[in-house]
Scaffold this active site. Sequence first.
Site, PDB file in Angstrom:
ATOM      1  N   LYS A   1       0.614  -1.257   0.106  1.00  0.00           N
ATOM      2  CA  LYS A   1       0.098   0.153  -0.065  1.00  0.00           C
ATOM      3  C   LYS A   1       0.615   1.175  -0.178  1.00  0.00           C
ATOM      4  CE  LYS A   1      -4.106  -2.028   0.294  1.00  0.00           C
ATOM      5  NZ  LYS A   1      -5.101  -1.946  -0.649  1.00  0.00           N
TER       6      LYS A   1
ATOM      7  N   GLU B   1      -9.564   6.505   3.247  1.00  0.00           N
ATOM      8  CA  GLU B   1     -10.312   5.189   3.768  1.00  0.00           C
ATOM      9  C   GLU B   1      -9.470   4.035   3.849  1.00  0.00           C
ATOM     10  OE1 GLU B   1      -9.578   5.568   0.690  1.00  0.00           O
ATOM     11  OE2 GLU B   1      -9.202   3.385   0.070  1.00  0.00           O
TER      12      GLU B   1
ATOM     13  N   SER C   1       1.704  -9.614  -0.697  1.00  0.00           N
ATOM     14  CA  SER C   1       1.323  -8.276  -0.530  1.00  0.00           C
ATOM     15  C   SER C   1       1.745  -7.547   0.731  1.00  0.00           C
ATOM     16  CB  SER C   1      -0.037  -7.851  -1.073  1.00  0.00           C
ATOM     17  OG  SER C   1      -0.848  -8.649  -0.264  1.00  0.00           O
TER      18      SER C   1
HETATM   19  C1  LIG Z   1      -1.721  -6.951   2.823  1.00  0.00           C
HETATM   20  C2  LIG Z   1      -2.670  -6.625   1.979  1.00  0.00           C
HETATM   21  N1  LIG Z   1      -2.718  -7.107   0.615  1.00  0.00           N
HETATM   22  C3  LIG Z   1      -4.021  -6.977  -0.172  1.00  0.00           C
HETATM   23  C4  LIG Z   1      -5.032  -5.980   0.265  1.00  0.00           C
HETATM   24  C5  LIG Z   1      -6.063  -5.720  -0.679  1.00  0.00           C
HETATM   25  O1  LIG Z   1      -6.041  -4.662  -1.414  1.00  0.00           O
HETATM   26  P1  LIG Z   1      -5.783  -4.490  -2.765  1.00  0.00           P
HETATM   27  O2  LIG Z   1      -6.532  -5.526  -3.604  1.00  0.00           O
HETATM   28  O3  LIG Z   1      -6.006  -3.012  -3.556  1.00  0.00           O
HETATM   29  O4  LIG Z   1      -4.393  -4.779  -3.133  1.00  0.00           O
HETATM   30  C6  LIG Z   1      -4.801  -5.181   1.487  1.00  0.00           C
HETATM   31  C7  LIG Z   1      -5.818  -4.313   1.739  1.00  0.00           C
HETATM   32  O5  LIG Z   1      -5.716  -3.795   2.815  1.00  0.00           O
HETATM   33  C8  LIG Z   1      -3.760  -5.346   2.200  1.00  0.00           C
HETATM   34  O6  LIG Z   1      -3.682  -4.984   3.149  1.00  0.00           O
END
Ligand SMILES: Cc1ncc(COP(=O)(O)O)c(C=O)c1O
Lengths: 400, 264
Positions: free
Chosen positions: A92, A114, A382
């Site tokens: 993020k 948000e 992620s």
């Molecule tokens: C570690 C992590 N992965 C994935 C997501 C999902 O968001 P996005 O689909 O925008 O990557 C989040 C959202 O809070 C997150 O914290």
Amino acid sequence: MQPYDMPDEKGHFGQFGGIFVAETLIEALDELRVMYEKYRHDPDFLTELQYDLKHFVGRPSPIYHAKRWSDRVGGAQIYLKREDLNHTGAHKVNNTVGQALLAKRMGKPRIIAETGAGQHGVATATISARLGLECVVYMGAEDVKRQAPNVYRMKLLGATVVPVESGSKTLKDALNEAMRDWVTNISTTFYIIGTVAGPHPYPMMVRDFNSVVGVECKMQMNEMLGRQPDAVVACVGGGSNAMGIFYPYIDLREVRLIGVEAAGHGIETGKHAAPLTANSPIGVLHGNRTYLMQNEEGQIIETHSISAGLDYPGVGPEHAWLKDIKRAEYVAVTDTDALDAFHSLCLTEGIIPALETSHALAYAEKLAKTMKPDQVILVNLSGRGDKDINTVAKISNINL
Amino acid sequence: MSRITDTFQALKEKNKKALIPYITAGDPHPDLTESMLHALVDAGADMIELGIPFSDPMADGPTIQRASERALAHHVGLSHVFKMVKAFREKNNKTPIILMGYANPIEAISAETFVVRAKASDVDGIITVDYPPEECKQFTKLLKEKNIDSIFLLSPTTELDRVKLIIEQASGFLYYVSLKGVTGAANIDIEQVKSKVGIIRELTKLPIGVGFGVKDATTAKEVAKISDAVVVGSRMVQEIENSNKDNLIHNISKLMKELREAVN
Ligand SMILES: Cc1ncc(COP(=O)(O)O)c(C=O)c1O
């Protein structure tokens, strides 16, 4: 074949995307679009961004060969793009650093955001603190309860966290509330959206800022293996980490792109957060047209997922487009399977993944079994799972 | 000619301004909406804006959000709204009804079905809050074919070129949002509204209504002096929220009469 070039100048990805907002927001979006166009290729801006990504975020993040886990699973080799090692612990921050630097150039002293899981809120509070900007984060009241450590983190960083009590009290309602704040305080305020949703130019801009992930992967895979992966797998809430890693691979047609949604209790139960996999109808929410979980009357329905960050009834419009043109595939993983993958990675690799990410891991596991040992799956790891230990402990009937 | 245009014409001949209350369909209960509509007309409403409940009313402040939530608690959606308008029409063939809502409930049944059903229940106009002119050309065309007016919002930040673009698609009247913000937000700046309305007037013959922030009879009076129509939304909904089923009709009628007197 023509190189991929989306969206059009009005933010359309085919029939998806666009700008669906009240007239009161149009001027603010125009201003943002003009400023983003001005700075996205500006050498000074890019130098400043690179500097922060390197020295503040800690980029590039490494790619790690999860060898023990791959052996355990049996099949393809699984590689992990370690976005969990970024400052604040998730992908993020790539986007928040970019947007906050833009806010600074635009002379906006106040930042709003948000957040669902709290990762985007923490990343926004972090960069706001660093740049000396006021920061207000809207968070569904339900999520405030689920993600207490991140709420406190944001407060430590000087942000004001506003619990949102309207609607389903989750991410979508936090987004509504942030939009309402923005329209009221347009002249002083920059709204940092945390995923590839919202009205144009957000889906494009958030994708661009996150695509540093995929750009690095292409170079790193080449250095490590002299080749690109057979498949890239990422979880999809709104879809920012997935777009970030997919985007630079779109024109490499031989690389499969697989987005993993949250199947919650199971697609067949209706209690999930997987509009693409469940073939939800097309609709309009939060400023764009996309696949949307809704009832026959067009009311948005409640979503279910163990992970707050995937608990969103829509999906970024570019994913809707990639699904329709069949460039990416979308699948879903249940709460239970995500939890299994969570524990599995903890025990075999010494990495605690976020519950969001665990959905991608669970699918990678399934996919790897169908592939040969000389094939390669690249998973976007992620985020890290420290924020989720309360949730996981509770499920395991452990009192922390 | 449409009922909306006729109404503005008739008022103009009498040198009067239109007064348009807003209520959300189904708030506080779907059984009450029809009698509320009649009561508002009896107390002096020239047209009525009827909100289509939506789960995610992004452009609305807390008061109208709560109205939507109360209506949704009774599962009120577009199909009920059409029935309510049809029932209203059995006793009133004169007062224009303007639906106000968001794009998704319309797209859920499809724009084509929406216009057919809106026509069948004798709806006069529609305001789709999150349909800027660029994104709804086809919808506007379908509405025009059925002689239903497309009413667009203009805001303090709308640039002149956009005003022109909007005027090309608009019919019935133009709805000037008097403040930066959501429905029911801060007090409005009459001088600022006056100057912007003046600019818009030079570009169009369409009547101009003003809403979002008309909080009391005094403001309504001021706004009436500089516009062709005054829309009262959050204040009316607040009255509904503060009433019970026994005094509801009495209270909204009383408020409506106060506003009527102020505007006259
Ligand atoms: C570690 C992590 N992965 C994935 C997501 C999902 O968001 P996005 O689909 O925008 O990557 C989040 C959202 O809070 C997150 O914290």
